[in-house]
Design an enzyme around this catalytic site. Structure first.
Site, mmCIF file in Angstrom:
data_model
loop_
_atom_site.group_PDB
_atom_site.id
_atom_site.type_symbol
_atom_site.label_atom_id
_atom_site.label_comp_id
_atom_site.label_asym_id
_atom_site.label_seq_id
_atom_site.Cartn_x
_atom_site.Cartn_y
_atom_site.Cartn_z
ATOM 1 N N GLU A 30 29.141 30.047 35.295
ATOM 2 C CA GLU A 30 30.421 29.482 34.845
ATOM 3 C C GLU A 30 30.295 28.959 33.421
ATOM 4 O OE1 GLU A 30 33.451 30.305 36.266
ATOM 5 O OE2 GLU A 30 32.554 29.484 38.072
ATOM 6 N N SER A 64 59.472 39.438 36.588
ATOM 7 C CA SER A 64 58.571 39.042 37.666
ATOM 8 C C SER A 64 59.369 38.714 38.921
ATOM 9 C CB SER A 64 57.753 37.814 37.269
ATOM 10 O OG SER A 64 57.056 37.300 38.388
ATOM 11 N N ASP A 170 36.900 37.403 33.370
ATOM 12 C CA ASP A 170 38.013 37.567 34.294
ATOM 13 C C ASP A 170 38.622 38.956 34.185
ATOM 14 O OD1 ASP A 170 37.493 34.945 34.825
ATOM 15 O OD2 ASP A 170 39.292 34.159 33.858
#
Length: 381
Positions: A30, A64, A170
């Site tokens: 991380e 969306s 990510d």
């Protein structure tokens, strides 16, 4: 209503295709990605799905299904970084990044999105939006991007257009993960290795505990830690903290007078080492032994990086007290989720213990679900 049907209702015609890109949890490693270190994410079954068609008039229309509001209409040639377009900044930023890289997307697109990736839970809902947009446009416009290139462009969208200084983990996880594996990513050269991670065959499960504490990486705390890591690298005379060997960590720390920078350096160098330990244990088939490494990682995130919160600390301690093999917070911190490695036979008792501990502390009830290593971005229709 499905995404394809929603597209037809919005735009009056069927989409040219439908694509999906997953969120992710990070098993270990991380705040190491922007330090050009190592990470080990896996894709979730939860995905952002996009129905998309090309246009020829330079208009980009975005909608969306998950957010109340009208279609957002922009012009490709007028896209500007840091413009206040809310959620639409993520897909719009991808179009901008493609345009800036010289890719022929000037005709525009109609895009309708829906996502099952929990937002604000540290599970990369934004990266899923970016990657699904990039993959759809890559295929529709015949851009010929590799998956690592696609991830880099999606990262640029978040860094330079949205304004969040995230690393590349990510987007790479969303673009490149494969089912039944964790992804060992070298964030310096973007080389990847698919590491078998079939927990079910070992009688294990990895649980995600979504604390329901929303985190926002744009609030400055993430950027402050990134700047502190860069300062540590400068003071130690290396380009990135990846270049500080774990064996030399104590010597390196003795050279740093700033207590805050010292803590950040200690976390990053030791977390890179924890990734190496997890890889070695998995290669040796000793999956259960990674549990204590996860818990060590949480202590480092809590004490050195100081990005945990009471709910995350409680999730980890309650799970471990109830018999979990190990647990840690995952993602950017200040809320979001924890991952918990458990025996399959202990899932219910550990879930119950965490839920009861939250209730006793007066916290919002957490959402607990299994993290099944799933496929990366793909066309689904």
């Amino acid at each position: 209503m499905g995404v394809r049907e929603g597209f037809e209702e919005l735009y009056g015609a069927a989409p040219e295709g439908v694509w999906a890109a997953p969120g992710r949890v990070n098993l270990i490693g991380e705040y190491t990605d922007f330090n050009e270190g190592f990470v080990m994410p896996l894709a979730l079954p939860h995905t952002a799905v996009a129905a998309v068609s090309r246009r020829s008039d330079g208009v980009l229309r975005l909608h969306s299904a998950d957010i109340d509001g009208p279609v957002v209409e922009l012009r490709v040639d007028e896209l500007t970084p840091r413009s206040d377009t809310g959620w639409a900044a993520y897909p719009a930023g991808v179009v901008w990044a493609l345009r800036e890289a010289g890719h022929a997307v000037g005709g525009g697109a109609d895009i309708h999105l829906a996502s099952t990736v929990p937002t604000g839970a540290g599970l990369s809902s934004s990266a899923a939006l970016e990657v699904v947009t990039a993959l759809a446009l890559d295929e529709l416009y015949g851009l010929g991007l590799t998956r690592p290139e696609l991830a880099r462009l999606a990262q640029r969208a978040e860094n330079d257009f949205v304004g969040v200084p995230c690393g590349v983990m990510d987007q790479t996880a969303s673009a490149c993960c494969t089912e039944g594996h964790a992804l060992h990513l070298d964030c310096r050269d973007l080389s990847i290795r698919q590491v078998p991670f079939d927990l079910a065959s070992q009688g294990l499960e990895l649980l995600v505990v979504d604390t329901r504490v929303k985190h926002a990486l744009g609030d400055g705390a993430y950027a402050e830690r990134r700047a502190g890591c860069e300062e540590g690298a400068r003071l130690l005379g290396v380009s990135h903290l990846r270049d500080v060997a774990y064996e030399d960590l104590d010597t390196a720390l003795a050279r740093l007078s700033d207590e805050r920078v010292r803590r950040y350096v200690r976390h990053v160098v030791s977390d890179d080492h924890r990734v190496d330990r997890v890889i070695s244990l998995l290669d040796a088939g000793d999956v259960r032994a990674i549990g204590p490494v996860l818990t060590d990682g949480h202590a480092s995130l809590r004490d050195d990086l100081r990005i945990s919160c009471p709910e995350l600390d409680l999730a980890v301690s309650a799970a471990n007290s109830a018999g979990a093999l190990g647990a840690r917070m995952t993602g950017g911190g200040f809320g979001g989720s924890a991952v918990v490695l458990v025996e399959s036979t202990d899932v219910d008792s550990v879930t119950k213990a965490v839920t009861e501990a939250f209730a006793a502390a007066g916290f919002t009830a957490p959402r607990v679900f299994p993290a099944v290593p799933s496929a990366g971005a793909r066309r689904i229709g």
